[in-house]
Design a protein around this motif. Structure first.
Motif, PDB file in Angstrom:
ATOM      1  N   VAL A  28       0.862  -1.180   0.000  1.00  0.00           N
ATOM      2  CA  VAL A  28       0.000   0.000   0.000  1.00  0.00           C
ATOM      3  C   VAL A  28       0.900   1.231   0.000  1.00  0.00           C
ATOM      4  CG1 VAL A  28      -1.747   1.294   1.281  1.00  0.00           C
ATOM      5  CG2 VAL A  28      -1.798  -1.222   1.278  1.00  0.00           C
ATOM      6  N   GLY A  29       0.591   2.194  -0.857  1.00  0.00           N
ATOM      7  CA  GLY A  29       1.359   3.430  -0.901  1.00  0.00           C
ATOM      8  C   GLY A  29       0.602   4.574  -0.260  1.00  0.00           C
ATOM      9  N   VAL A  30       1.330   5.430   0.427  1.00  0.00           N
ATOM     10  CA  VAL A  30       0.744   6.602   1.073  1.00  0.00           C
ATOM     11  C   VAL A  30       1.474   7.842   0.576  1.00  0.00           C
ATOM     12  CG1 VAL A  30       0.345   7.800   3.259  1.00  0.00           C
ATOM     13  CG2 VAL A  30       0.063   5.314   3.128  1.00  0.00           C
ATOM     14  N   HIS A  36       7.816   6.309  -4.270  1.00  0.00           N
ATOM     15  CA  HIS A  36       8.967   5.503  -3.859  1.00  0.00           C
ATOM     16  C   HIS A  36       8.781   4.039  -4.252  1.00  0.00           C
ATOM     17  CE1 HIS A  36      10.458   8.972  -1.950  1.00  0.00           C
ATOM     18  NE2 HIS A  36       9.964   8.806  -0.733  1.00  0.00           N
ATOM     19  N   LEU A  37       7.577   3.507  -4.082  1.00  0.00           N
ATOM     20  CA  LEU A  37       7.321   2.114  -4.456  1.00  0.00           C
ATOM     21  C   LEU A  37       7.504   1.907  -5.954  1.00  0.00           C
ATOM     22  CD1 LEU A  37       4.174   1.146  -2.330  1.00  0.00           C
ATOM     23  CD2 LEU A  37       6.492   0.231  -2.082  1.00  0.00           C
ATOM     24  N   LEU A  38       6.905   2.769  -6.740  1.00  0.00           N
ATOM     25  CA  LEU A  38       6.993   2.619  -8.192  1.00  0.00           C
ATOM     26  C   LEU A  38       8.429   2.722  -8.678  1.00  0.00           C
ATOM     27  CD1 LEU A  38       3.862   4.701  -9.274  1.00  0.00           C
ATOM     28  CD2 LEU A  38       4.090   2.210  -9.221  1.00  0.00           C
ATOM     29  N   MET A  43       4.566  -2.663  -7.191  1.00  0.00           N
ATOM     30  CA  MET A  43       3.257  -2.134  -7.554  1.00  0.00           C
ATOM     31  C   MET A  43       2.314  -2.166  -6.355  1.00  0.00           C
ATOM     32  SD  MET A  43       1.311  -0.709  -9.697  1.00  0.00           S
ATOM     33  CE  MET A  43       2.422  -0.854 -11.111  1.00  0.00           C
ATOM     34  N   PRO A  44       1.865  -1.005  -5.872  1.00  0.00           N
ATOM     35  CA  PRO A  44       0.906  -0.993  -4.770  1.00  0.00           C
ATOM     36  C   PRO A  44      -0.482  -1.410  -5.240  1.00  0.00           C
ATOM     37  CG  PRO A  44       1.323   1.238  -5.519  1.00  0.00           C
ATOM     38  CD  PRO A  44       2.266   0.354  -6.280  1.00  0.00           C
ATOM     39  N   GLU A  45      -1.174  -2.151  -4.397  1.00  0.00           N
ATOM     40  CA  GLU A  45      -2.546  -2.546  -4.715  1.00  0.00           C
ATOM     41  C   GLU A  45      -3.492  -1.372  -4.594  1.00  0.00           C
ATOM     42  OE1 GLU A  45      -5.819  -5.455  -2.659  1.00  0.00           O
ATOM     43  OE2 GLU A  45      -3.970  -6.377  -3.356  1.00  0.00           O
TER      44      GLU A  45
END
Length: 215
Positions: A28-30, A36-38, A43-45
């Motif tokens: 999960v990205g906030v 940062h995740l990408l 890949m955030p859900e």
């Protein structure tokens, strides 16, 4: 299921995220944490935030790659991290890990530390861990617990979050305790160490922050 939440805290404090990408893990990205995740090809859900900490170009990049975005106005009653954590708790995971939630602003750090209370208040069995490059923190209510030695984080501290913590007992530690009482503001249980592969800690009343760390 394990849910990993990445917020937009300083990148230099992030651990190696691939170490936490086990099977059956949901990311999960906030806010800026989505970016940062990408950038790490994770890949955030789902993504949460008002996205006031990213540039227009970065937001365009996020929108291009993440289909499930929960966008909010900056003027709201919950922080972006709280919105993400509430969603995560509702999924009934076995564990939640929060990254990118330390460093930078102290108000954000204290708010995120207090979010660790949410599963205890809701009697949710999932433990929430706050993790950065140097620390792992989590909360425990009254009970008896086993704790395992970690080579990378040898120091273990027990910090009262409530006014009083009663009956704390530490076994298998360099500095053992037996049925002691500690109060908010006490430093009695700071920087302890395990002397064997496992130890136990227990207490009868209150809430403890458990912090595992290294220099």
């Amino acid at each position: 299921m394990i849910i990993n939440i990445l917020a937009g805290g300083p990148e230099e404090l992030l651990p190696e995220l691939t170490d936490y990408a086990e099977e059956n893990t949901v990311w999960v990205g906030v806010d800026r944490g989505v970016f940062h995740l990408l950038n790490r090809e994770i890949m955030p859900e789902i993504a949460f935030g008002d996205f006031d900490s990213v540039s227009p170009e970065e937001l365009e990049f996020i929108e291009k790659h993440v289909s499930n975005m929960q966008r909010y106005k900056p003027e709201k009653n919950e922080t972006d991290m709280e919105l993400a954590l509430n969603w995560a708790l509702a999924q009934e995971p076995t564990m939640i890990r929060m990254f990118g939630a330390t460093g930078g602003r102290l108000d954000h750090l204290f708010a995120n530390m207090h979010l660790l209370l949410n599963p205890l208040k809701e009697k949710n069995p999932a433990t929430v861990y706050l993790i950065d490059r140097h620390n792992i923190a989590f909360l425990k209510g009254p009970g008896s617990y086993t704790i395992e030695k970690m080579k990378t984080k040898k120091y273990i501290s027990f910090v009262p979050l409530t006014l009083d913590v009663s009956g704390i007992t530490l076994e298998g530690f360099k500095f053992p305790l037996k049925n002691r009482h500690i109060s908010l503001g006490s430093t009695l249980c700071i920087s302890n160490e395990l002397i064997s592969d496992y130890g136990t800690f227990s207490f009868s009343e209150g809430i403890l922050i458990v912090i595992r760390s290294h220099d």
